[in-house]
Structures are given as structure tokens and as C-alpha cells.
Design an enzyme around this catalytic site. Structure first.
Site, PDB file in Angstrom:
ATOM      1  N   LYS A   1      44.643 110.737 113.095  1.00 31.76           N
ATOM      2  CA  LYS A   1      44.765 111.801 112.081  1.00 31.76           C
ATOM      3  C   LYS A   1      46.205 111.930 111.582  1.00 31.76           C
ATOM      4  O   LYS A   1      46.457 111.938 110.382  1.00 31.76           O
ATOM      5  CB  LYS A   1      44.329 113.161 112.669  1.00 31.76           C
ATOM      6  CG  LYS A   1      42.923 113.183 113.227  1.00 31.76           C
ATOM      7  CD  LYS A   1      42.540 114.569 113.725  1.00 31.76           C
ATOM      8  CE  LYS A   1      43.347 115.064 114.911  1.00 31.76           C
ATOM      9  NZ  LYS A   1      43.156 114.295 116.150  1.00 31.76           N
TER      10      LYS A   1
ATOM     11  N   ARG B   1      39.387 123.441 114.865  1.00 32.29           N
ATOM     12  CA  ARG B   1      38.848 122.738 116.033  1.00 32.29           C
ATOM     13  C   ARG B   1      37.690 123.489 116.673  1.00 32.29           C
ATOM     14  O   ARG B   1      37.139 123.011 117.677  1.00 32.29           O
ATOM     15  CB  ARG B   1      39.946 122.590 117.089  1.00 32.29           C
ATOM     16  CG  ARG B   1      40.791 121.351 116.937  1.00 32.29           C
ATOM     17  CD  ARG B   1      41.959 121.481 117.896  1.00 32.29           C
ATOM     18  NE  ARG B   1      42.289 120.259 118.545  1.00 32.29           N
ATOM     19  CZ  ARG B   1      43.347 119.515 118.189  1.00 32.29           C
ATOM     20  NH1 ARG B   1      44.099 119.851 117.181  1.00 32.29           N
ATOM     21  NH2 ARG B   1      43.626 118.429 118.864  1.00 32.29           N
TER      22      ARG B   1
ATOM     23  N   ARG C   1      51.249 105.383 122.701  1.00 33.27           N
ATOM     24  CA  ARG C   1      51.817 106.175 121.592  1.00 33.27           C
ATOM     25  C   ARG C   1      53.262 106.592 121.873  1.00 33.27           C
ATOM     26  O   ARG C   1      53.632 106.951 122.983  1.00 33.27           O
ATOM     27  CB  ARG C   1      50.966 107.424 121.364  1.00 33.27           C
ATOM     28  CG  ARG C   1      51.617 108.343 120.324  1.00 33.27           C
ATOM     29  CD  ARG C   1      50.687 109.307 119.717  1.00 33.27           C
ATOM     30  NE  ARG C   1      50.053 110.195 120.673  1.00 33.27           N
ATOM     31  CZ  ARG C   1      49.169 111.107 120.304  1.00 33.27           C
ATOM     32  NH1 ARG C   1      48.823 111.227 119.038  1.00 33.27           N
ATOM     33  NH2 ARG C   1      48.616 111.882 121.209  1.00 33.27           N
TER      34      ARG C   1
ATOM     35  N   ARG D   1      54.665 111.940 124.447  1.00 32.04           N
ATOM     36  CA  ARG D   1      54.245 113.344 124.509  1.00 32.04           C
ATOM     37  C   ARG D   1      53.817 113.718 125.928  1.00 32.04           C
ATOM     38  O   ARG D   1      53.180 112.939 126.611  1.00 32.04           O
ATOM     39  CB  ARG D   1      53.076 113.569 123.545  1.00 32.04           C
ATOM     40  CG  ARG D   1      53.471 114.368 122.331  1.00 32.04           C
ATOM     41  CD  ARG D   1      52.419 114.341 121.278  1.00 32.04           C
ATOM     42  NE  ARG D   1      51.139 114.914 121.705  1.00 32.04           N
ATOM     43  CZ  ARG D   1      50.101 115.080 120.890  1.00 32.04           C
ATOM     44  NH1 ARG D   1      50.192 114.708 119.630  1.00 32.04           N
ATOM     45  NH2 ARG D   1      48.980 115.596 121.337  1.00 32.04           N
TER      46      ARG D   1
ATOM     47  N   ARG E   1      41.212 116.613 126.861  1.00 29.78           N
ATOM     48  CA  ARG E   1      41.263 116.783 125.404  1.00 29.78           C
ATOM     49  C   ARG E   1      40.018 116.181 124.749  1.00 29.78           C
ATOM     50  O   ARG E   1      39.477 116.741 123.790  1.00 29.78           O
ATOM     51  CB  ARG E   1      42.539 116.143 124.844  1.00 29.78           C
ATOM     52  CG  ARG E   1      43.768 117.014 125.094  1.00 29.78           C
ATOM     53  CD  ARG E   1      45.066 116.243 125.029  1.00 29.78           C
ATOM     54  NE  ARG E   1      45.340 115.619 123.771  1.00 29.78           N
ATOM     55  CZ  ARG E   1      46.233 114.631 123.612  1.00 29.78           C
ATOM     56  NH1 ARG E   1      46.925 114.178 124.661  1.00 29.78           N
ATOM     57  NH2 ARG E   1      46.444 114.123 122.436  1.00 29.78           N
TER      58      ARG E   1
HETATM   59  P1  AP5 Z   1      47.732 109.503 115.994  1.00 25.91           P
HETATM   60  O1  AP5 Z   1      47.801 109.333 114.508  1.00 25.91           O
HETATM   61  O2  AP5 Z   1      48.917 110.041 116.692  1.00 25.91           O
HETATM   62  O3  AP5 Z   1      46.418 110.287 116.398  1.00 25.91           O
HETATM   63  P2  AP5 Z   1      46.014 111.815 116.198  1.00 25.91           P
HETATM   64  O4  AP5 Z   1      44.587 111.812 115.789  1.00 25.91           O
HETATM   65  O5  AP5 Z   1      46.988 112.517 115.302  1.00 25.91           O
HETATM   66  O6  AP5 Z   1      46.119 112.276 117.698  1.00 25.91           O
HETATM   67  P3  AP5 Z   1      46.725 113.560 118.452  1.00 25.91           P
HETATM   68  O7  AP5 Z   1      46.723 113.237 119.904  1.00 25.91           O
HETATM   69  O8  AP5 Z   1      48.018 113.994 117.824  1.00 25.91           O
HETATM   70  O9  AP5 Z   1      45.639 114.578 118.196  1.00 25.91           O
HETATM   71  P4  AP5 Z   1      45.356 115.786 119.052  1.00 25.91           P
HETATM   72  O10 AP5 Z   1      44.298 116.293 118.166  1.00 25.91           O
HETATM   73  O11 AP5 Z   1      44.982 115.669 120.434  1.00 25.91           O
HETATM   74  O12 AP5 Z   1      46.799 116.485 119.200  1.00 25.91           O
HETATM   75  P5  AP5 Z   1      47.414 117.731 118.481  1.00 25.91           P
HETATM   76  O13 AP5 Z   1      48.865 117.523 118.407  1.00 25.91           O
HETATM   77  O14 AP5 Z   1      46.659 118.065 117.238  1.00 25.91           O
HETATM   78  O15 AP5 Z   1      47.352 108.054 116.597  1.00 25.91           O
HETATM   79  C1  AP5 Z   1      47.262 107.873 118.001  1.00 25.91           C
HETATM   80  C2  AP5 Z   1      47.905 106.515 118.387  1.00 25.91           C
HETATM   81  O16 AP5 Z   1      47.111 105.452 117.845  1.00 25.91           O
HETATM   82  C3  AP5 Z   1      49.310 106.312 117.807  1.00 25.91           C
HETATM   83  O17 AP5 Z   1      50.044 105.597 118.753  1.00 25.91           O
HETATM   84  C4  AP5 Z   1      49.075 105.483 116.532  1.00 25.91           C
HETATM   85  O18 AP5 Z   1      50.188 104.679 116.191  1.00 25.91           O
HETATM   86  C5  AP5 Z   1      47.872 104.637 116.953  1.00 25.91           C
HETATM   87  N1  AP5 Z   1      46.965 104.314 115.844  1.00 25.91           N
HETATM   88  C6  AP5 Z   1      46.614 105.107 114.784  1.00 25.91           C
HETATM   89  N2  AP5 Z   1      45.698 104.482 114.016  1.00 25.91           N
HETATM   90  C7  AP5 Z   1      45.450 103.265 114.607  1.00 25.91           C
HETATM   91  C8  AP5 Z   1      44.577 102.181 114.296  1.00 25.91           C
HETATM   92  N3  AP5 Z   1      43.764 102.190 113.227  1.00 25.91           N
HETATM   93  N4  AP5 Z   1      44.569 101.118 115.142  1.00 25.91           N
HETATM   94  C9  AP5 Z   1      45.369 101.093 116.241  1.00 25.91           C
HETATM   95  N5  AP5 Z   1      46.224 102.098 116.593  1.00 25.91           N
HETATM   96  C10 AP5 Z   1      46.252 103.181 115.780  1.00 25.91           C
HETATM   97  O19 AP5 Z   1      47.078 118.881 119.535  1.00 25.91           O
HETATM   98  C11 AP5 Z   1      47.698 118.929 120.808  1.00 25.91           C
HETATM   99  C12 AP5 Z   1      47.221 120.165 121.549  1.00 25.91           C
HETATM  100  O20 AP5 Z   1      47.583 121.378 120.802  1.00 25.91           O
HETATM  101  C13 AP5 Z   1      45.704 120.301 121.742  1.00 25.91           C
HETATM  102  O21 AP5 Z   1      45.253 119.580 122.881  1.00 25.91           O
HETATM  103  C14 AP5 Z   1      45.543 121.822 121.879  1.00 25.91           C
HETATM  104  O22 AP5 Z   1      45.922 122.248 123.157  1.00 25.91           O
HETATM  105  C15 AP5 Z   1      46.561 122.358 120.881  1.00 25.91           C
HETATM  106  N6  AP5 Z   1      45.993 122.572 119.551  1.00 25.91           N
HETATM  107  C16 AP5 Z   1      46.382 121.949 118.395  1.00 25.91           C
HETATM  108  N7  AP5 Z   1      45.651 122.381 117.353  1.00 25.91           N
HETATM  109  C17 AP5 Z   1      44.761 123.290 117.854  1.00 25.91           C
HETATM  110  C18 AP5 Z   1      43.714 124.068 117.278  1.00 25.91           C
HETATM  111  N8  AP5 Z   1      43.405 123.988 115.967  1.00 25.91           N
HETATM  112  N9  AP5 Z   1      43.007 124.878 118.104  1.00 25.91           N
HETATM  113  C19 AP5 Z   1      43.298 124.987 119.425  1.00 25.91           C
HETATM  114  N10 AP5 Z   1      44.260 124.276 120.036  1.00 25.91           N
HETATM  115  C20 AP5 Z   1      45.001 123.423 119.256  1.00 25.91           C
END
Ligand code: AP5
Length: 213
Positions: A13, A88, A127, A160, A171
Site C-alpha cells: 500500500k 481498518r 523491508r 520498523r 497484524r
Molecule cells: P509496503 O508498501 O511497505 O506495504 P504496506 O502495505 O504499506 O505495509 P505496512 O506494513 O506499512 O502496512 P500496515 O498496514 O501493517 O502498517 P501501518 O503502518 O499502516 O511494502 C512491504 C514490503 O514489500 C516493502 O519492503 C516493499 O518494498 C515490498 N514490496 C512492495 N510491493 C512489492 C511487490 N510487488 N513485490 C515485491 N516486494 C514488494 O500500521 C501499523 C500499525 O499502526 C498497525 O498494526 C496498527 O497498530 C496501527 N494502525 C495504523 N492504522 C490504523 C487504523 N486505521 N486503525 C487502527 N490501527 C491502525
């Protein structure tokens, strides 16, 4: 253009959202990045959220909805935005609909990246992220031009804290139980665009832009 990138943790994402911000000149609104900034600043909200994030659990809806309400009201969202990591839960999705309705806006498209859990673990294990601008890289699949340095802002890349095997499992569980049901919510609104997120990165980007034509 009012967009949302949707999918499991590590589905890509954040990576794809960066391309959308560049093409459409609209801000990326990542609730994860906003929460991590609050933790770095040691605010009361950040310290409370940290407990949930370190455990791989969702932060309470009331906190998240308040964050989004403030963020969407800022001037840079006037011409559009990319929501990344929000909503979410069904409650968050309903709150977003109300916020948008109240301001006469609507979501144009939900771009959903589908990636099997086994591939997610591999992606998260390699990552590296930029603590300053939130950009995301992968040591093998998406390496930065210079090792451990952000291509976008030049800051040193880090691993991270929640990118460890146990937290990732939690997660993923939270995603399947609480977030995946939103797929039907957005299908019913007719704005859901499924994309094969398991492909090579540039192919995912290509499909994403095609879904927006
Ligand atoms: P990346 O683009 O980083 O993936 P992402 O989908 O953004 O993953 P996140 O882990 O950031 O999502 P998340 O939803 O868990 O974390 P968030 O920060 O939102 O890609 C991942 C890896 O793959 C990278 O290394 C990239 O280079 C590689 N890659 C990408 N595309 C590729 C491809 N096609 N092929 C190969 N490799 C590829 O949330 C963190 C925490 O915050 C949550 O756990 C929760 O506690 C809290 N939180 C955040 N938002 C909320 C909410 N709305 N409600 C409640 N809690 C929340």
C-alpha cells in the site's frame, strides 16, 4: 482524485501510494506514519497507540477517526488525497463516509492489493523504511539506489519495530478478522478495484494506473 490503497500489512500500500502522490500531486495520508510520528514526539496519544502497535493490534477507532478528521480538514487535501492504512474497521469506514458526505466529497476508487500471507512474511522480513518521509524499500525486491539511504529524502533507513515475525502474525490476524470484511462494504459502493498485488512491483503499478483510467 480521492483514493484509498487497501490490503494486508506488507501488501504494498505505502509503496504504491507514493506513485499516486507523484502522479496526481495529492498527499498520502498514512495513519501508520501519523502514529509513528506521534510516538517519536512522545505525545500522550502516541504513547497510548504504541502499546497496540507493538502488539500488532489495531489502535482504538476513536483515536484513529479523530486523526483522520483533523488531517482531511487540512488545505492540502482540497484537491484529493490517498488514504493508506485507513479505514481498518467497519466503524472507521462508516465514520469516513459521514466525514466525506458532510464535506460534499466522495471516494473515487479503492485500490486493493491482494497478496498471499506467505509472500507478506517475506516482504516484511526484508523491508527497510525511512523514519522521516515514510518511504518503504526492500533489500531484495525494491532496493534503494544507495544501500540503507532513502531515495526520496536521503535519511538513513531503519527496520520498523513491528516488523518481527510474532507481531506480523498478529497484524495479519487483525487484517483478516477486522479489515478484510470492508471489501464487501466497498464492493457495494461500486468503487472497489481488485489488483493482483503478488506480481512484480512495476506490474502492480501498471495495473493500478490502468484501474484509474
Ligand atoms: P509496503 O508498501 O511497505 O506495504 P504496506 O502495505 O504499506 O505495509 P505496512 O506494513 O506499512 O502496512 P500496515 O498496514 O501493517 O502498517 P501501518 O503502518 O499502516 O511494502 C512491504 C514490503 O514489500 C516493502 O519492503 C516493499 O518494498 C515490498 N514490496 C512492495 N510491493 C512489492 C511487490 N510487488 N513485490 C515485491 N516486494 C514488494 O500500521 C501499523 C500499525 O499502526 C498497525 O498494526 C496498527 O497498530 C496501527 N494502525 C495504523 N492504522 C490504523 C487504523 N486505521 N486503525 C487502527 N490501527 C491502525
Amino acid at each position: 482524485m480521492n483514493l484509498m490503497v487497501f490490503g494486508a500489512p506488507g501488501a504494498g500500500k505505502g509503496t504504491q501510494a507514493k506513485f499516486l502522490t507523484e502522479r496526481y500531486n495529492i498527499p498520502q495520508i498514512s495513519t501508520g506514519d501519523i502514529l509513528r510520528a506521534a510516538i517519536a514526539d512522545e505525545t500522550a496519544m502516541g504513547m497510548e497507540a504504541k502499546k497496540y502497535m507493538d502488539a500488532g493490534k489495531l489502535v482504538p477507532d476513536s483515536t484513529i477517526i479523530g486523526i483522520i478528521q483533523d488531517r482531511l480538514a487540512q488545505d492540502d487535501c482540497a484537491n484529493g488525497f490517498v488514504l493508506d492504512g485507513f479505514p481498518r474497521t467497519l466503524k472507521q469506514a462508516q465514520a469516513l463516509q459521514k466525514l466525506l458526505d458532510d464535506s460534499g466529497k466522495k471516494l473515487d476508487k479503492v485500490l486493493s492489493f491482494d497478496v498471499p500471507d506467505s509472500q507478506i512474511i517475506e516482504r516484511i522480513a526484508g523491508r527497510r523504511v525511512c523514519p522521516k518521509c515514510g518511504a518503504s524499500f526492500h533489500v531484495q525486491f525494491n532496493p534503494p539506489k544507495k544501500e540503507d539511504v532513502c531515495d526520496y529524502c536521503g535519511d538513513a533507513l531503519i527496520i520498523r519495530k513491528d516488523d518481527n515475525v510474532d507481531t506480523v502474525k498478529n497484524r495479519l490476524e487483525a487484517y483478516h478478522a477486522q479489515t478484510a470484511p470492508l471489501i464487501d462494504f466497498y464492493k457495494d459502493l461500486g468503487i472497489f478495484a481488485p489488483i493482483d498485488g503478488a506480481q512484480e512491483l512495476h506490474l502492480v503499478t501498471k495495473d493500478m494506473f490502468e484501474a484509474l483510467v
